[in-house]
Design a protein around this motif. Structure first.
Motif, PDB file in Angstrom:
ATOM      1  N   MET A   1       0.972  -1.129   0.121  1.00 15.28           N
ATOM      2  CA  MET A   1      -0.071   0.223  -0.053  1.00 15.28           C
ATOM      3  C   MET A   1       0.711   2.132  -0.435  1.00 15.28           C
ATOM      4  N   LYS A   2       2.250   1.816   0.425  1.00 17.17           N
ATOM      5  CA  LYS A   2       2.741   2.403   1.100  1.00 17.17           C
ATOM      6  C   LYS A   2       3.329   2.783  -0.757  1.00 17.17           C
ATOM      7  N   TYR A   3       4.187   1.633  -1.272  1.00 13.91           N
ATOM      8  CA  TYR A   3       4.671   1.479  -2.063  1.00 13.91           C
ATOM      9  C   TYR A   3       3.948   1.875  -3.213  1.00 13.91           C
ATOM     10  N   VAL A   4       2.881   2.011  -3.215  1.00 11.20           N
ATOM     11  CA  VAL A   4       1.757   2.505  -4.382  1.00 11.20           C
ATOM     12  C   VAL A   4       1.120   3.286  -4.151  1.00 11.20           C
ATOM     13  N   GLY A   5       1.757   4.215  -3.152  1.00 10.72           N
ATOM     14  CA  GLY A   5       1.210   5.779  -2.920  1.00 10.72           C
ATOM     15  C   GLY A   5       0.166   5.442  -2.085  1.00 10.72           C
ATOM     16  N   MET A   6      -0.322   4.817  -1.401  1.00 11.88           N
ATOM     17  CA  MET A   6      -1.465   4.989  -0.304  1.00 11.88           C
ATOM     18  C   MET A   6      -0.557   5.482   1.179  1.00 11.88           C
ATOM     19  N   ASN A   7      -1.120   5.964   2.049  1.00 10.13           N
ATOM     20  CA  ASN A   7      -0.464   6.252   3.312  1.00 10.13           C
ATOM     21  C   ASN A   7      -1.011   5.486   4.321  1.00 10.13           C
ATOM     22  N   PRO A   8      -0.949   4.089   4.997  1.00 10.94           N
ATOM     23  CA  PRO A   8      -1.556   3.452   6.366  1.00 10.94           C
ATOM     24  C   PRO A   8      -1.122   3.845   6.911  1.00 10.94           C
ATOM     25  N   VAL A   9      -1.633   4.155   8.313  1.00  9.86           N
ATOM     26  CA  VAL A   9      -1.168   4.242   9.952  1.00  9.86           C
ATOM     27  C   VAL A   9      -1.886   3.096  10.277  1.00  9.86           C
ATOM     28  N   VAL A  10      -1.163   2.250  10.952  1.00  8.09           N
ATOM     29  CA  VAL A  10      -1.638   1.052  11.762  1.00  8.09           C
ATOM     30  C   VAL A  10      -1.778   1.336  13.293  1.00  8.09           C
ATOM     31  N   VAL A  11      -2.442   0.724  13.696  1.00  5.15           N
ATOM     32  CA  VAL A  11      -3.664   0.728  15.187  1.00  5.15           C
ATOM     33  C   VAL A  11      -3.290  -0.350  15.587  1.00  5.15           C
ATOM     34  N   HIS A  12      -2.875  -0.998  16.443  1.00  7.67           N
ATOM     35  CA  HIS A  12      -2.350  -2.981  17.542  1.00  7.67           C
ATOM     36  C   HIS A  12      -2.941  -2.881  18.811  1.00  7.67           C
ATOM     37  N   GLY A  13      -4.315  -3.862  18.187  1.00  5.19           N
ATOM     38  CA  GLY A  13      -3.787  -4.491  20.156  1.00  5.19           C
ATOM     39  C   GLY A  13      -3.340  -5.317  20.493  1.00  5.19           C
ATOM     40  N   GLY A  14      -4.099  -6.270  21.294  1.00  6.55           N
ATOM     41  CA  GLY A  14      -2.194  -7.207  21.604  1.00  6.55           C
ATOM     42  C   GLY A  14      -2.718  -8.087  22.991  1.00  6.55           C
ATOM     43  N   GLY A  15      -4.157  -7.914  23.122  1.00  7.20           N
ATOM     44  CA  GLY A  15      -4.689  -9.353  24.469  1.00  7.20           C
ATOM     45  C   GLY A  15      -3.971 -10.197  24.759  1.00  7.20           C
ATOM     46  N   PRO A  16      -3.952 -10.731  23.589  1.00  2.74           N
ATOM     47  CA  PRO A  16      -2.889 -12.486  23.904  1.00  2.74           C
ATOM     48  C   PRO A  16      -2.434 -12.493  24.963  1.00  2.74           C
ATOM     49  N   LYS A  17      -1.472 -11.093  24.115  1.00  2.24           N
ATOM     50  CA  LYS A  17       0.216 -11.144  24.722  1.00  2.24           C
ATOM     51  C   LYS A  17       0.085 -10.735  25.815  1.00  2.24           C
ATOM     52  N   ILE A  18      -0.212  -9.869  26.770  1.00  2.00           N
ATOM     53  CA  ILE A  18      -1.108  -8.643  27.738  1.00  2.00           C
ATOM     54  C   ILE A  18      -1.594 -10.510  28.538  1.00  2.00           C
ATOM     55  N   ASN A  19      -2.444 -10.761  28.496  1.00  2.00           N
ATOM     56  CA  ASN A  19      -2.707 -12.376  29.531  1.00  2.00           C
ATOM     57  C   ASN A  19      -1.856 -12.749  29.094  1.00  2.00           C
ATOM     58  N   GLN A  20      -0.992 -13.729  28.362  1.00  2.00           N
ATOM     59  CA  GLN A  20       0.120 -14.432  28.675  1.00  2.00           C
ATOM     60  C   GLN A  20       1.372 -13.741  29.797  1.00  2.00           C
ATOM     61  N   MET A  21       1.309 -12.286  29.449  1.00  2.00           N
ATOM     62  CA  MET A  21       2.578 -12.245  30.626  1.00  2.00           C
ATOM     63  C   MET A  21       1.523 -11.489  32.406  1.00  2.00           C
ATOM     64  N   LEU A  22       0.227 -11.475  31.866  1.00  2.00           N
ATOM     65  CA  LEU A  22      -0.556 -11.235  33.061  1.00  2.00           C
ATOM     66  C   LEU A  22      -0.076 -12.168  33.985  1.00  2.00           C
ATOM     67  N   GLU A  23      -0.806 -13.139  33.183  1.00  2.00           N
ATOM     68  CA  GLU A  23      -0.451 -15.051  34.061  1.00  2.00           C
ATOM     69  C   GLU A  23       0.624 -15.783  34.043  1.00  2.00           C
ATOM     70  N   ARG A  24       1.963 -15.237  33.598  1.00  2.00           N
ATOM     71  CA  ARG A  24       3.584 -14.927  33.673  1.00  2.00           C
ATOM     72  C   ARG A  24       3.203 -14.539  35.539  1.00  2.00           C
ATOM     73  N   LEU A  25       2.571 -13.389  35.629  1.00  2.00           N
ATOM     74  CA  LEU A  25       3.353 -13.059  36.941  1.00  2.00           C
ATOM     75  C   LEU A  25       1.760 -12.889  38.002  1.00  2.00           C
ATOM     76  N   ASN A  26       1.385 -13.726  37.329  1.00  2.00           N
ATOM     77  CA  ASN A  26       0.226 -14.414  38.474  1.00  2.00           C
ATOM     78  C   ASN A  26      -1.337 -13.307  38.544  1.00  2.00           C
ATOM     79  N   ILE A  27      -1.270 -12.218  37.758  1.00  2.00           N
ATOM     80  CA  ILE A  27      -1.872 -11.426  37.770  1.00  2.00           C
ATOM     81  C   ILE A  27      -3.442 -11.860  36.798  1.00  2.00           C
ATOM     82  N   GLU A  28      -4.416 -11.974  38.166  1.00  2.00           N
ATOM     83  CA  GLU A  28      -5.245 -11.710  37.988  1.00  2.00           C
ATOM     84  C   GLU A  28      -6.177 -10.922  36.455  1.00  2.00           C
ATOM     85  N   THR A  29      -7.200 -10.868  35.771  1.00  2.00           N
ATOM     86  CA  THR A  29      -7.907 -10.464  35.370  1.00  2.00           C
ATOM     87  C   THR A  29      -9.308 -10.461  34.957  1.00  2.00           C
TER      88      THR A  29
END
Lengths: 287, 287, 287, 287, 287, 287
Positions: E52-80
Motif C-alpha cells: 500500500m505504501k509503495y503504490v502511494g497510499m498512506n497506511p496508519v496501523v493501530v494494534h491491539g495485543g490482548g493475548p500477549k498481555i494475558n500471557q504476561m499477566l498470567e506469568r506474573l500471576n496477576i488476575e484480570t
C-alpha cells in the motif's frame, strides 16, 4: 530615428511606470492572423512577448493556424468548409488540423520565442489534460469542431513558475479521448478566465472595432458590454468580429480584468497596448 | 524628441539583449558626487536603479555624503580636516558623520527609490553586523576613520531576495562596538568582492580616467591593471582618482567581473553603461 | 547575592513555564525615557530583549529620542515648542528629528543589542514603506507632526524570520514622500495592532498608573478600558499618561492580547513583566 | 533562597552568554543511574532537558534501564548474569529487556518530558532502522548482547526539526531482524558520532573520574586521551569507569566536540555543566 | 498457480485502476486478532501494508495485543477480568499492558514491516501527546481503562510525510499524565476521524457481519447506519460486534469516507478489500 | 486464467521486491516499432508505463514514428530515401517529419497514457531547448538528419517532479534554429546519459540479439561491451541492430546503470524486464 544613447535611456525610463504596474501580471495573448503570417511582424510579436517576460509579466500564448491548415488540406486534396466562421471538421480534417497546429505552428512559435531570447514550451490542449472539450453541435454537421468544457491550468502554472512561456495549440479532448478543433480566440478567453488573467489580448487583422469599417479613424476605443447588443443590431459588430467581442465580453464578465482587440498588423501592438496610456485597439469593459 | 509610440517600442526592444544578459546579475553602485547633489540628476539615477531592479538585476547602492556632513559640521562650528583625501574623524565628528549619513542621506536615497517606483531599505554598516571595521591608522591622527575588515553580507541577501534595493551607509564598527567613518568607494568595492558581484560601478564627477584631464576626448575606455603603475608614475592617475582606481583594481582581482568608473553628471550614465555596447567611462580589467 | 551554581540553575528552571508560554510570541516594546538615557539601565533593557529573542520570543523595538533631539536643536539654536505633549515640527526641525532618530538613536540601540549578544537591524518608518503617515493637524500649527495612517509590516516579518530584532525609528512618510515625526508610543501601538502582537509594552518613567501620583503603592495593576473615562474625569489619568493609556486601549480593542505600561527605571522591568506571575506596572485590559 | 524578582532576572541574564554559545547545538545525553531511579532527581533532569530545548539547543536522550529490567526478570524468576559489566542476554531475557526498555522506561521518560513542559517522542533502535547491531561475541556466551554496527539518524533529524526531543531505547537489530541489548553509554556515543554532536554527556552515579575514589575532592576535571592508558594501568580508571571513558574517548576522536562524565546525583548537573564556566565532572578531551 | 510472467504482468495491470483511485489516500488499519497471532498471516498483512505504501497510499496501523498481555499477566500471576469486553485495568495491570503493547507488540509490528521491505516507526499514544484519554468510568470499577478524549495527529503527519508507516499502541494519557488502556478499535476510529481518513479497516476474526453467525454465506456486505438499531434489537449485531459496528458508525458519521469490518484470517484481506470491486467483509455506510 | 482474488493478491505481493528496488528510479524508454503500430500492443505499453509511474518509478518516453511519416510523405508524393538506416532529410521532408512526429505521434502517445490513467506531457526537442542538434554529415547528402549535440534536461526534471510522464519527439534544433530529424534510439540514449538514468530500454521488433536470427532460442541475454567488436565482425550484430547496440554501449559506458534491447511485440515486455529476475531480451553491460 537617430537617437543618442541618452535619448534611448529616457525612453526606457518612460516605460518604468508601466513595467511596475504590470509586474507579475498574467497576460493571455491570442496570436494569429497577419502577425503570424508575416515573417517580419512575427519577429516583432515574439520580441514583445519575450520582453514582457523579462520585465516580470507572465505572458501565455494561444495560437491559431488556419492558413497553414488550409495549405496542407489543399496539398492533400481534402475539401474543407466553414459554417459561421467555424471549420467543419471531419475525422480526416481533424487529423490534419492537429498535425499542423501541434507539429508545425506550435513549434514555430516556440522557436521564434527562443530566437528572441526567451524560453518557451509548446503545449497542446491534449497535454496534461489542459483542455477538456465538447462538440459545438453534438451529432451535427460540425463534426469535431469543439468548444471548451473545462480548462485544467495546472501545467501552465508549472511551466510559468519555472520561467518558460507556454505556447498553446487550441486542440481539446473529450471524455472519450476524441480530439477537437477549437477556435483559438475562445481557448484564449477560457484560459484567461480559468487563470483569472489580468489581461486578454486578441491579435486581429483590423485596428479594433470600427463604427465604419471603411474608416480607421472611427475606432471605438472602449466598448461597454452593455452597448454590445445595440451595436450587433446596428451591424457595427458583425461577421468575424461577433465571436471576438463575445470572447472578450465573457472574459471580463467572468473575472479577467482587461480585454483588448488589437491590430496585429502594427508592429509591437502588444507593447503599445501595455506601455502607452492611450492603449491601442478596442478595450471591452464590463459596464 | 518627438517619437511615435512605435519608435519607442523599438527602443524598448533594442534593450532586450542587454536585459537578457544582465538578468539576475548583482551590481554594486557607489552613489555620490554631483549625481547626489543635483536634484534632477538624483532623480535620474534613482530611476535607473529602479529600472534595473524591475528588469531582473539586483542593484546594491552604497552612498557617500561628504557635502551634507560638511554643512552640518559647519552649522555646529566643528572644524574638519582631510589627509590624503580622507577625513580626520575625531569622536565629535564621528557622531555627526553617523547622524548625517545614516539619518539623512541614507533615508533620502531610500525615499528617492520609492518615488521612482521601487522598494528600498536603508542599512548602516552597523546594522546586522554588516561592516566590521578597523582604524586606517591605529592610534594615529586619523581617529575614527576606518577601513573594512570584513563584510557580512547576510542581511543584503535577505533583503534582495524579498525584492528590496539595499541602500548602505558606509559606517563600520569594530570589535569594541566603536563606529568608524569609511570611504564609500572602498565599502562598495568590499561589498562587491564579498558578494562576488557581476559589476561594480563608481559614480564620479569626471568622465572617467582621462589621459589629459583638460581634454574629455582623451578618455581611457579600458584600463588594464598592469598599466596602473605606469599611469600612476606618469601622473595620469592622480589625486582622488588613485583610490578609485585602486578600489576597482582590488575588486577585479578578487573576483568582481566588471568594474567601471563613470560620469555621474551624465543623466542615466548607469543605464548607458549597461545598455550600450560601447559603455561609458573607464572599465578597469584584470589584465 | 552569593548564590551557588545549583541555586542559579533552580532559578533558570523557574523561568521554564514562562519561556514555554511565550515561545514564538510577538512582543512590541516602546523603548524610551530613563531606560534610554541611563547607560546602566539601557544595558539591562538590551539584555532583556536579547534574552527574549534567544528563548524564542519575537521582540520588536520602537524607540523615541526626545532628549537627544532637544540637545541637537539647542546646539543648532533651533527653538522648539510642544502642544499637548506633541512637538511642533517645522521643516527645519523635521530634518533634525529624522537625522537624530534615524542616524544616532536608532543605531545606538542596534549596537546595544549587538553588545548584548543579539542581532538587530535598524529601520526607519521610511524604509520599505513601513509607516505611511498623515499630519495630525493638516495645514495647522503642528506642521510635520504626524500620525500613523497605515503600517506595512512586511519588512518586519522578513527580518524577524531571519533572526534579527527590528529596531524602529518613529518616522513616517506621506503619499507625497514628505517625512513626519510621530509619537513613538502610537507607532508601537499601530505596529502591535498591524502584526496582531501578543503583547505591547510601553516603558515609562513612572511605576504605572497610580491612583495617587505621590504614592507609588497606589498602583492600579489592572486597568479596565471601561474604567478609563471615569479615571480621566477624576484626573487619575492625566497629562502624559492620557495618550499612553489611549494607545493601550486602542491596541487591546484592535486585537493585541496584552498591553502594559511599566517602569523603565526598574532594571529588567521587561523580564519581570514577562517572567513573574504578578507582572509589574499597569496592564490595560479590554473589559 | 529568598530572592527578589530583580535578583532572579539578573540570574537569567547571567545565562545569556551560555544560551548564545549553545544556540542550535546538538547535545546527546546518556540518562541513567540514580538520576533515573530517584523521582526528585528525575524531575530535575527532565526540566534541564526541556529548558535546553526551549533555549535553542537540541538535546537527544539515550536511556538505560538496568534496575527495572532486573526487577521484572526477578518477578518472572529468570536468572541473569553479567560478564565484564555486560548482561548475558539469552532469548527469554532479550524479550524482557526489550519490553521493559521500550514499553516502560522509554515511555516514562517521554511522559516526564511532557510533564516538564516539552514535547518528546520515544524511539527504539528498531524503529526506522535507527540502530543496526551485531553481537559482541558472535556465537558466544553473551547471546543477544550486541554492539552498534551502524546508526541511521534520519528519524532523529526529522523529529528534532519538528520540535520534539527524541528519547532512545538502546535496542538494536541485526540484518536478520534479531533484537540486541546494547549498552546505553555506547549507543549514546555512537549516536553522538553519527550526528557530529557538539556534546556528549554521560550521567553517572559518581562525581566524575576521581584520582582517589574515596576522596571526591580528587576529581580530574580534564582528562586527556593521551593520559588514559597510564590511568588505566594505575587503576585510576577501573571497573565501570573503563567503558565510560572509552565511549568518551572514541567520541572525541571521531568528531564530537566535547564529552563529559558528570554526576547525575547532583540536581541540575546537566545545566551546571552547560551554564557554568567551570563545568562539573570530568571532561575528556582529544589531546 | 503456475502462471507465466505475462499472466502475472496482466494481473499487475488489473490493479492499476485501484492504485490510481487510492493514490495518496489515508487508510487507518486496526490490526489484531488471528492476523496478529498467526505468523504466516502476520507476514501477509505486513506485505499488504508495505505494498500500500509503495503504490502511494498512506497506511496508519493501530494494534491491539490482548493475548500477549494475558500471557504476561498470567506469568506474573496477576488476575484480570473483563466487563462488556473491556479489560478492568488496575494500576499493576496498566503497567503490564503498557509494557507489553509498547515494548513488545508495537516493535514486533515495526520489525515485520521492515522485513516486508517498508520503513516504520512505533508510537505509543503517550509519545508526542498523540492520545489524550479519560477514564471510561471515572472513579469506577474499570480503573485505567480509558477512552479517547482528543487526538493530536501532528506526529503522524510528520512521519508519514517522511516515508514511514506509523504503528500506534493504543495507550492514552490524561491531563495528570496517568496512562490509560484503550480499546484499539476505538483508537483506530478516533485517529481516522481526526485525520479525515479515506478508509478505516478493522481486521477481525469473522468474515464480517453475518445475519446468521453459523452461516458465512449470510454476510451483510453493506450495512447502513440507519439499519443498525434494528439489527442490534434483532441480535444480528451482538457481543464483540457491537463496539466494532459503533466505531465504524461514528467514523463514517464524522467524516471518514469508507469503513470496513473484514476477516483478518483471510490472507491479504486488506489488499482484497482495496483491489477488488466487490470488496470483502462488511462496509458500514452513512445512510 | 481464472484466478481467485487471493491468487491475484499473491501476485501483487510478488512484485513488491521489484517495486521496492525500482522506487524513484529513472527509466528512459525508446518506444517504437510494432508496439506503436499495433493498437492492442500500444495499449499494453501505455499501461506498463503508467503502472511504473504509480509504483514510484520515473519513466521517460522517447518515440520514433517512421511508418506514419512514410504514409504522409506518400500522400504528399514526396519521395524519401535511406542511407545506412537513416532517412535522408531535405527541407520539405523535415517539415513533414516534424509535423507528424510532434503533431500526431507525440500527442497520440500522450493521449494513450491518459487513457491508461496517467498524466503526460508531450515535448519536442525544440521545446525549452531540450535537444541541441548538429547535422550527421555537415553539408552532405543527409540534409537535416541530425545527431544530438547536447541535451538540456531541465524541462524533463520539472515535469517529472510534478507527476507527469514526459513524451519526447526526437526533433533537435541547431544554433541557427534549424530543425533536425534525429534517430529516436540515439535521442533516448543521450537523454538517459544526460539524466544519469537507471535504465535505458529500447523496444524493438526482435526478441533481442540472436546468435542465429532464425532461431529465437539463440538469444544472447547478456552482451558484454568487450564482445561487441567480435560479434560485429562475425555478423551476429548486423543491420539495424548495429546502431541499437552502439546506443546501449555508449549509454552504459557513460553512466546509465542498465540498458536493454527488448521485444516490443511481447505484451508487457517492459514490465517483464523490470518485474522478473530473468528479465527479457538482451542486456548490454559494460564489461
Amino acid at each position: 530615428m537617430n537617437l543618442s544613447a541618452n535619448e534611448k535611456a529616457e525612453i526606457l525610463i518612460e516605460a518604468l511606470p508601466y513595467i511596475k504596474e504590470f509586474y507579475g501580471r498574467l497576460v493571455v495573448i491570442k496570436y494569429g492572423g497577419a502577425a503570424m503570417a508575416d515573417c517580419h511582424l512575427k519577429k516583432k510579436v515574439m520580441q514583445d512577448i519575450v520582453l514582457m517576460k523579462y520585465v516580470g509579466m507572465n505572458p501565455v500564448v494561444v495560437h491559431g493556424g488556419g492558413p497553414k491548415i488550409n495549405q496542407m488540406l489543399e496539398r492533400l486534396n481534402i475539401e474543407t468548409s466553414f459554417i459561421n466562421g467555424l471549420r467543419v471538421t471531419d475525422r480526416e480534417t481533424m487529423e490534419i488540423v492537429e498535425m499542423v497546429l501541434g507539429g508545425t505552428v506550435n513549434k514555430e512559435i516556440v522557436t521564434g520565442i527562443h530566437e528572441a531570447g526567451g524560453k518557451a514550451i509548446g503545449i497542446s490542449g491534449k497535454d496534461a489534460g489542459l483542455i477538456r472539450a465538447v462538440p459545438v453541435e453534438p451529432g451535427g454537421r460540425m463534426g469535431f469542431t469543439g468548444e471548451v468544457e473545462v480548462i485544467n491550468p495546472e501545467i501552465i502554472y508549472t511551466v510559468i513558475k519555472r520561467g518558460y512561456i507556454p505556447v498553446i495549440a487550441p486542440i481539446g479532448i473529450d471524455a472519450d479521448y476524441q480530439s477537437y478543433n477549437i477556435n483559438a480566440d475562445s481557448v484564449a478567453a477560457a484560459i484567461a478566465i480559468a487563470m483569472e488573467a489580468d489581461k486578454l489580448v486578441l491579435l486581429t487583422d483590423v485596428p479594433g472595432l470600427l463604427r465604419d469599417p471603411e474608416d480607421s479613424s472611427s475606432l471605438i476605443s472602449v466598448l461597454r458590454c452593455s452597448d454590445i447588443p445595440g451595436y450587433v443590431e446596428q451591424g457595427i459588430i458583425s461577421g468575424g468580429m461577433v465571436p471576438k467581442v463575445r470572447c472578450c465580453q465573457q472574459a471580463v464578465q467572468e473575472g479577467v480584468k482587461r480585454t483588448h482587440i488589437i491590430d496585429g498588423r502594427d508592429p509591437h501592438s502588444i507593447l503599445l497596448e501595455i506601455f502607452t496610456d492611450e492603449g491601442v485597439g478596442t478595450m471591452v469593459v464590463d459596464e
